[in-house]
Design a protein around this motif. Structure first.
Motif, PDB file in Angstrom:
ATOM      1  N   ILE A  37      47.703  37.584  34.190  1.00 55.01           N
ATOM      2  CA  ILE A  37      46.707  37.752  35.247  1.00 55.01           C
ATOM      3  C   ILE A  37      47.376  38.395  36.460  1.00 55.01           C
ATOM      4  CG2 ILE A  37      45.086  36.603  36.804  1.00 55.01           C
ATOM      5  CD1 ILE A  37      44.769  34.388  34.777  1.00 55.01           C
ATOM      6  N   LYS A  38      46.826  39.536  36.869  1.00 51.91           N
ATOM      7  CA  LYS A  38      47.250  40.180  38.109  1.00 51.91           C
ATOM      8  C   LYS A  38      46.051  40.207  39.052  1.00 51.91           C
ATOM      9  CE  LYS A  38      50.721  43.252  36.048  1.00 51.91           C
ATOM     10  NZ  LYS A  38      51.137  44.661  35.869  1.00 51.91           N
ATOM     11  N   SER A  39      46.268  39.771  40.276  1.00 52.04           N
ATOM     12  CA  SER A  39      45.151  39.699  41.203  1.00 52.04           C
ATOM     13  C   SER A  39      45.618  39.957  42.622  1.00 52.04           C
ATOM     14  CB  SER A  39      44.475  38.321  41.115  1.00 52.04           C
ATOM     15  OG  SER A  39      43.282  38.309  41.860  1.00 52.04           O
ATOM     16  N   GLU A  40      44.759  40.615  43.393  1.00 53.38           N
ATOM     17  CA  GLU A  40      45.027  40.886  44.807  1.00 53.38           C
ATOM     18  C   GLU A  40      43.788  40.505  45.602  1.00 53.38           C
ATOM     19  OE1 GLU A  40      46.692  44.499  47.656  1.00 53.38           O
ATOM     20  OE2 GLU A  40      46.598  44.746  45.474  1.00 53.38           O
ATOM     21  N   LEU A  41      43.965  39.688  46.622  1.00 56.54           N
ATOM     22  CA  LEU A  41      42.831  39.198  47.407  1.00 56.54           C
ATOM     23  C   LEU A  41      42.029  40.345  47.987  1.00 56.54           C
ATOM     24  CD1 LEU A  41      44.428  36.133  49.264  1.00 56.54           C
ATOM     25  CD2 LEU A  41      42.992  36.141  47.220  1.00 56.54           C
ATOM     26  N   GLU A  42      40.722  40.227  47.863  1.00 59.49           N
ATOM     27  CA  GLU A  42      39.736  41.198  48.354  1.00 59.49           C
ATOM     28  C   GLU A  42      39.765  42.519  47.596  1.00 59.49           C
ATOM     29  OE1 GLU A  42      37.600  39.951  50.255  1.00 59.49           O
ATOM     30  OE2 GLU A  42      38.759  38.135  50.641  1.00 59.49           O
ATOM     31  N   LYS A  43      40.549  42.605  46.517  1.00 60.21           N
ATOM     32  CA  LYS A  43      40.586  43.852  45.747  1.00 60.21           C
ATOM     33  C   LYS A  43      40.208  43.656  44.282  1.00 60.21           C
ATOM     34  CE  LYS A  43      43.787  46.487  48.599  1.00 60.21           C
ATOM     35  NZ  LYS A  43      45.011  47.319  48.622  1.00 60.21           N
ATOM     36  N   GLY A  44      40.417  42.463  43.745  1.00 59.85           N
ATOM     37  CA  GLY A  44      39.994  42.223  42.373  1.00 59.85           C
ATOM     38  C   GLY A  44      41.067  41.614  41.493  1.00 59.85           C
ATOM     39  N   THR A  45      40.693  41.457  40.227  1.00 62.02           N
ATOM     40  CA  THR A  45      41.563  40.783  39.256  1.00 62.02           C
ATOM     41  C   THR A  45      41.616  41.590  37.968  1.00 62.02           C
ATOM     42  OG1 THR A  45      41.013  38.608  40.172  1.00 62.02           O
ATOM     43  CG2 THR A  45      41.932  38.658  37.939  1.00 62.02           C
ATOM     44  N   GLU A  46      42.809  41.647  37.371  1.00 61.18           N
ATOM     45  CA  GLU A  46      43.002  42.336  36.095  1.00 61.18           C
ATOM     46  C   GLU A  46      43.608  41.367  35.088  1.00 61.18           C
ATOM     47  OE1 GLU A  46      44.709  46.517  35.620  1.00 61.18           O
ATOM     48  OE2 GLU A  46      46.377  45.285  34.876  1.00 61.18           O
ATOM     49  N   ILE A  47      42.883  41.140  33.999  1.00 57.83           N
ATOM     50  CA  ILE A  47      43.347  40.281  32.902  1.00 57.83           C
ATOM     51  C   ILE A  47      43.870  41.178  31.790  1.00 57.83           C
ATOM     52  CG2 ILE A  47      42.744  38.471  31.263  1.00 57.83           C
ATOM     53  CD1 ILE A  47      42.368  37.574  34.127  1.00 57.83           C
TER      54      ILE A  47
END
Length: 417
Positions: free
Chosen positions: A393-403
């Protein structure tokens, strides 16, 4: 890559120094321990005055080093103690320290004289003639004062050092092997625990599916009847929603006895879910599915993708008044497929990601929690493919999430398929 052992990994230098000092005190022989390059790892014990004097000259010192190196090489070749004459005419011994045929270093001892006839029969450590010290009376005098013993005593001393060195090596190697076995047992127990947890989760899921399956044929007949009524009444969207829901239910019930599906089936299930959510959310939801056809026949665990898509809807799309987008992709690689579920929502705090994967995250009363489904999917992936696989899981606040999910082409080890 295998790490090469050093002599200091096998033998405690402090213990070796004490043994070496005691040996020198008892026998009168000088001694030092060197690594495979010839570098001393202990302090010299009982070094003779003759050798100290000889080594003051750089040329003679080089001859001493060459003589010791030659003796060490000979002992490494034979795997046994080597007795030889140094360039100064004294008897030296090289006792090899070996581990599984690998030379780690040697205990160098000696600096003594024996019977002249026996000395003549010993090989020269340098491979050349003895150094002539006749023009150096002070060195000649020190040579005459060197300890005199017998070849039998030298051999006995060499055998004693060889026995002690081998005992220390074997003792430490047993400790190293036991430690490796202990670590492997821990890894095996962790893997067994993981598989047990996954199998328990699968059994619980099977039970819940069985409890829900009161009469699937009756359920599908009702849904098909509602779909036909919607068609007769011109409610095309209602009809599409009912058929998508029917396909989802049929997929779920059909797989209750088979936890392995093709990637094509799994993605179609996720598409049905997204189409229903699209009808519910309207313009607030945009989604796309881009699948490489070469990935479609690759096998994966049942319900691998849907929990992540559901998580994106609940946490990325629904809380946002403007909605958002969800993108599913599957790309072929040499060893398998790379699946991705990407959203443009508010993101996940870094300290929460690992808790979600571990199943330890608990949502508060204000939010829904799908962490259990993600945790189960992650465990099942590791169960089927091994601990090197799972969910990233890669995620950045206010930008989204990539599984990211990696599905290999190899057999599913958890079921032996």
């Amino acid at each position: 890559m295998r790490v090469l052992l050093k002599i200091t990994d096998i033998i405690d230098v402090e213990v070796l120094q004490k043994i070496q000092d005691s040996f020198s005190d008892a026998t009168g022989l000088a001694a030092v321990t060197v690594d495979y390059k010839g570098n001393p790892i202990t302090k010299y014990s009982n070094f003779s005055e003759f050798c100290n004097c000889v080594r003051k000259d750089s040329d003679n010192r080089d001859c001493c080093y060459h003589s010791d190196a030659h003796g060490g090489i000979e002992s490494a070749r034979s795997g046994k103690p080597s007795i030889y004459l140094c360039h100064g005419g004294l008897v030296d011994v090289a006792v090899p320290i070996m581990v599984k045929g690998n030379y780690l270093g040697a205990i160098m001892a000696g600096q003594v004289k024996i019977d002249e006839e026996e000395m003549k029969r010993l090989p020269l450590g340098t491979g050349h003639e003895l150094t002539d010290f006749s023009e150096h009376p002070e060195i000649t005098e020190l040579y005459e004062r060197a300890l005199t013993t017998t070849l039998t005593q030298v051999k006995s001393a060499a055998d004693l050092l060889y026995t002690i060195a081998n005992y220390l090596v074997e003792k430490q190697m047993i400790h190293i092997i036991q430690e490796e076995l202990h670590n492997k047992n821990i890894e095996l127990m962790e893997e067994v625990k993981l598989r047990s947890e996954v199998e328990a989760s699968l059994k619980e899921a099977d039970l819940k599916a069985l409890q829900a399956q009161i009469n699937p044929h009756f359920l599908f007949n009702v849904l098909n009847t509602i779909g036909r009524l919607a068609l007769l009444e011109g409610a095309e969207k209602t009809q599409d929603m009912i058929y998508a829901f029917s396909d989802m239910m049929r997929y779920t019930l059909k797989k209750e006895k088979n936890n392995v599906v093709s990637l094509k089936e799994e993605i179609e299930h996720a598409q049905n879910y997204l189409s229903i959510q699209k009808m519910r959310l309207g313009n607030r939801l945009n989604y796309s599915v881009q699948i490489d056809e070469m990935t479609e026949d690759i096998l994966c665990p049942f319900m691998t993708i849907q929990p992540f898509v559901e998580n994106a809807i609940i946490h990325a799309i629904e809380p946002n008044a403007k909605g958002g987008s969800v993108k599913i992709t599957a790309e072929i690689q040499k060893e398998g497929a790379i699946l991705k579920v990407v959203d443009d929502g508010k993101g996940i705090p870094k300290d929460r990601i690992q808790k979600i994967l571990d199943g330890t995250y608990e949502a508060d009363g204000r939010e829904k929690n799908t962490g259990i489904g993600i945790n189960n999917a992650n465990k099942r992936l590791m169960y089927y493919y091994g601990v090197d696989y799972g969910v990233e899981i890669k995620s950045e606040l206010e930008k989204g999430t990539e599984i990211t999910i990696k599905i290999p082409r190899k057999s599913l080890v958890g079921r032996g398929l």
